[in-house]
Design a protein around this motif. Structure first.
Motif, PDB file in Angstrom:
ATOM      1  N   GLU A 174      -2.326   9.448 -43.803  1.00 21.11           N
ATOM      2  CA  GLU A 174      -0.889   9.826 -43.491  1.00 21.11           C
ATOM      3  C   GLU A 174       0.063   8.974 -43.329  1.00 21.11           C
ATOM      4  OE1 GLU A 174      -2.010  12.376 -39.346  1.00 21.11           O
ATOM      5  OE2 GLU A 174      -2.688  10.344 -39.485  1.00 21.11           O
ATOM      6  N   THR A 175      -0.307   8.055 -44.976  1.00 16.94           N
ATOM      7  CA  THR A 175       1.098   6.752 -44.327  1.00 16.94           C
ATOM      8  C   THR A 175       2.095   7.234 -45.202  1.00 16.94           C
ATOM      9  OG1 THR A 175      -0.128   5.430 -45.888  1.00 16.94           O
ATOM     10  CG2 THR A 175      -0.958   4.985 -44.296  1.00 16.94           C
ATOM     11  N   THR A 212       6.320   7.013 -43.659  1.00 16.18           N
ATOM     12  CA  THR A 212       5.680   7.868 -42.106  1.00 16.18           C
ATOM     13  C   THR A 212       6.265   6.991 -41.116  1.00 16.18           C
ATOM     14  OG1 THR A 212       3.607   7.710 -42.915  1.00 16.18           O
ATOM     15  CG2 THR A 212       5.031  10.044 -43.405  1.00 16.18           C
ATOM     16  N   ARG A 223       2.393   4.981 -35.223  1.00 18.69           N
ATOM     17  CA  ARG A 223       1.097   6.004 -34.421  1.00 18.69           C
ATOM     18  C   ARG A 223       1.297   4.503 -33.124  1.00 18.69           C
ATOM     19  NH1 ARG A 223      -1.793   9.897 -37.356  1.00 18.69           N
ATOM     20  NH2 ARG A 223      -3.240   8.335 -37.260  1.00 18.69           N
ATOM     21  N   VAL A 224       1.328   4.576 -31.787  1.00 17.05           N
ATOM     22  CA  VAL A 224       1.511   4.012 -30.914  1.00 17.05           C
ATOM     23  C   VAL A 224      -0.042   3.989 -31.233  1.00 17.05           C
ATOM     24  CG1 VAL A 224       0.660   3.744 -28.357  1.00 17.05           C
ATOM     25  CG2 VAL A 224       3.350   4.836 -29.124  1.00 17.05           C
ATOM     26  N   ASP A 276      -1.934   2.898 -33.806  1.00 17.30           N
ATOM     27  CA  ASP A 276      -2.575   3.162 -34.184  1.00 17.30           C
ATOM     28  C   ASP A 276      -1.898   2.512 -35.810  1.00 17.30           C
ATOM     29  OD1 ASP A 276      -4.529   3.911 -35.926  1.00 17.30           O
ATOM     30  OD2 ASP A 276      -3.879   6.236 -36.067  1.00 17.30           O
ATOM     31  N   TRP A 314      -0.950   1.959 -41.023  1.00 19.26           N
ATOM     32  CA  TRP A 314       0.238   1.243 -41.281  1.00 19.26           C
ATOM     33  C   TRP A 314       0.101  -0.382 -42.430  1.00 19.26           C
ATOM     34  CZ3 TRP A 314      -0.581   5.815 -39.044  1.00 19.26           C
ATOM     35  CH2 TRP A 314       0.051   7.107 -38.974  1.00 19.26           C
ATOM     36  N   ASP A 320       9.455   2.593 -41.204  1.00 19.87           N
ATOM     37  CA  ASP A 320       9.164   2.138 -40.031  1.00 19.87           C
ATOM     38  C   ASP A 320       9.447   0.681 -39.796  1.00 19.87           C
ATOM     39  OD1 ASP A 320       7.853   1.451 -37.359  1.00 19.87           O
ATOM     40  OD2 ASP A 320       6.285   2.817 -38.077  1.00 19.87           O
ATOM     41  N   SER A 366       7.215  20.760 -36.511  1.00 20.96           N
ATOM     42  CA  SER A 366       6.745  20.106 -35.009  1.00 20.96           C
ATOM     43  C   SER A 366       6.505  21.356 -33.757  1.00 20.96           C
ATOM     44  CB  SER A 366       7.010  19.090 -34.421  1.00 20.96           C
ATOM     45  OG  SER A 366       6.882  17.690 -35.785  1.00 20.96           O
ATOM     46  N   LYS A 421       2.791  19.084 -36.455  1.00 17.00           N
ATOM     47  CA  LYS A 421       2.786  18.358 -37.746  1.00 17.00           C
ATOM     48  C   LYS A 421       4.232  17.895 -37.923  1.00 17.00           C
ATOM     49  CE  LYS A 421      -2.240  18.033 -38.411  1.00 17.00           C
ATOM     50  NZ  LYS A 421      -2.840  18.485 -39.626  1.00 17.00           N
ATOM     51  N   LEU A 479       5.696  12.003 -38.380  1.00 15.86           N
ATOM     52  CA  LEU A 479       4.429  11.681 -38.547  1.00 15.86           C
ATOM     53  C   LEU A 479       3.159  11.868 -38.550  1.00 15.86           C
ATOM     54  CD1 LEU A 479       5.172  11.965 -34.857  1.00 15.86           C
ATOM     55  CD2 LEU A 479       6.183  10.296 -35.484  1.00 15.86           C
ATOM     56  N   ASN A 480       3.226  12.866 -39.080  1.00 13.88           N
ATOM     57  CA  ASN A 480       1.587  13.417 -40.547  1.00 13.88           C
ATOM     58  C   ASN A 480       1.881  13.271 -41.990  1.00 13.88           C
ATOM     59  OD1 ASN A 480       1.926  14.940 -37.329  1.00 13.88           O
ATOM     60  ND2 ASN A 480       0.040  13.946 -37.630  1.00 13.88           N
TER      61      ASN A 480
END
Lengths: 182, 332
Positions: free
Chosen positions: B36-37, B72, B75-76, B78, B82, B101, B185, B190, B194-195
């Motif tokens: 997902e990165t 991407t 996530r909080v 997580d 990345w 990010d 989304s 999704k 983010l994904n």
């Protein structure tokens, strides 16, 4: 864009060279070939991820039979089936045999063929995409499937790919060949 | 015109495509990891760490660079996924990390000073102030420009900043402010942000009906096609919808970007690198497009005229109608 109606199919004389479904040894041979490929190139199948256990129904519209393929590495399974045996498959891929072979050896662009409807696909789109990307990256040659190396591999590749080219040229000259009912 | 030769940055969704792009003349290829990165997180696509290391070796052996998209938004709780991706890219010897990010940019700036940082288009930085922030805070060396600027605006921007700029010239085109699109989304839960996936394939279906084929996303009909009519991948922003009693492409026509005729203008505007979109495309397509743009860029660098460039790029299309997007300033 190419449309399905102009895409060449196998000439009738070539189609008739294929035996009927009964007694075909193609399934076990292709299973063996795929498992042997997985033994030599395990990374190739990793790209499929969870979709290696999916059942792909491959239907060459100009042949009297179809295949189901579960590309699960050294547990891969290929079966020759009737065109009606679609119930257990996750994905159905239909198209002229030469086109499907062109996808396998990377000479044709799967996206273009799908979006222009030369091939048709139904079922789980993510499994189709995983297979398409895996085949794209694999750069398979006929000799890879046959487990051949060195000079013999080059000879076989040249022979089979040359024959495919000739078949495509023949069908290009005879675009009116009628495909059997799917 | 600036003196430095423009860099041609090309997509690589798989190791085979990376090799094809390099052999077709890419100065740099960009790619991502199989998770997902990165913003092209599709099944069967992208690289493992081992494949990236091999790809970097191949590219460097042929004089090309590798830019790794880790673009991407984390996530909080997580962020480690990345950070690990950035660490792996650095270990593999990648030339640059493309990120949006702030957590990822900060991690690379603090831990991998040897690697260049490029600001992803996902950050949507289009002003000297925004770009200055990223350059001063994280040492960003290049910014990938959002596809909302005209050539005049790019020229003005380049006069006001001292980092390199990279502009998209070919491929798929988003209509939203990059990195802030939530359409996918709403329909699927999704998003590309983010994904790493817009219109995730597990929610796409093509349904043959009585008189047409319906392309659906998560059960929503995005478009319908007559028998024999070419179909498209169902993305919400390019869907056909009924509003006010009229059926039309409500957000954006399904067109793709081709700014091939503007390469000289982009060079004059101070752009450092030209980017081709399409990590999801096959190696045949990538080879053909990269080869054509290689010739076109070389021709521009050698003073070729617009007619020559048009001739080189004739026939290049994504199979859809094309637009010069915001570069020609006909919309926005």
């Amino acid at each position: 864009m190419v449309t399905g109606s102009t895409e060449p199919t196998l000439p009738a004389v070539v189609r008739h060279l294929f035996p009927t479904i009964a007694g075909l040894p193609l399934g076990p041979l292709l299973t063996l070939s795929l498992r042997s490929l997985a033994g030599r190139q395990p990374r190739l199948f990793e790209r499929l991820g969870e979709h290696r256990s999916a059942c792909y129904f491959i239907d060459p519209v100009d042949l009297a039979f179809a295949f189901t393929v579960i590309p699960d590495g050294e547990r891969s399974l290929v079966r020759v089936v009737r065109k009606s045996e679609t119930a257990t498959s996750s994905v159905l891929i239909r198209g002229p045999l030469l086109t499907l072979l062109g996808l396998l050896d990377g000479t044709l662009d799967g996206d273009a063929l799908f979006f222009s409807r030369v091939i048709s696909i139904s079922g789980r789109t993510e499994a189709v995409l995983a297979l398409r990307n895996t085949i794209e990256d694999a750069e398979l040659r006929p000799a890879d499937l046959l487990g051949l190396h060195g000079h013999l591999a080059r000879l076989v590749d040249r022979g089979i790919l040359g024959a495919l080219n000739v078949a495509r040229q023949m069908t290009d000259r005879n675009p009116g060949c009628e495909a059997p009912e799917a | 015109m600036t003196n430095a030769r423009m860099e041609l940055v090309c997509p690589a969704g798989t190791p085979a495509t990376l090799r094809a792009a390099v052999q077709a003349g890419a100065d740099a290829v960009y790619c991502g990891f199989r998770d997902e990165t990165n913003a092209r997180n599709f099944p069967g696509l992208n690289f493992s760490g081992e494949e990236l290391a091999e790809g970097v070796r191949f590219a460097h052996d042929h004089g090309s660079k590798v830019l790794v998209a880790i673009n991407t938004f984390a996530r909080v709780n997580d962020v480690d996924l990345w950070k690990r991706a950035a660490d792996t890219a650095a270990e593999c010897g990648a030339n640059a990390i493309i990120a949006a990010d702030i957590a990822v940019l900060d991690h690379v700036a603090k831990n991998h000073k040897q690697i260049r940082l490029h600001l992803s288009v996902q950050a949507a930085a289009a002003t000297p102030e925004a770009i200055g922030f990223y350059a001063n805070s994280f040492g960003v060396r290049r910014v990938v420009l959002p596809r909302v600027l005209s050539i005049q605006e790019i020229a003005a921007l380049n006069r006001a900043i001292d980092v390199e700029t990279e502009a998209f010239v070919f491929g798929g085109l988003c209509v939203m402010i990059e990195g802030r699109c939530y359409l996918s989304s709403y329909a699927t839960g999704k998003s590309p942000n983010l994904n790493g996936v817009c219109s995730p394939p597990e929610m796409v279906s093509y349904d043959d009906e009585a008189t047409s084929t319906a392309a659906r996303l998560s059960g929503f009909t995005i478009d319908r096609y007559e028998p024999g009519e070419p179909v498209g991948y169902p993305t919400l922003c390019k869907g056909k919808f009924k509003a006010g009693g009229k059926t039309s492409y409500l957000f954006e026509d399904p067109v793709s970007l081709n700014a091939g005729g503007m390469i000289a203008g982009l060079k004059a505007a101070g752009v450092t690198a030209l980017k081709i979109e399409g990590r999801q495309r096959g190696k045949g397509y990538v080879t053909e497009v990269v080869r054509a743009f290689r010739k076109a860029v070389d021709a521009v660098e050698e003073g070729g005229d617009a007619i020559e460039i048009d001739r080189i790029l004739a026939g290049q299309s994504e199979g859809a109608r094309q637009t010069a997007g915001a570069y020609s300033k006909k919309w926005r």
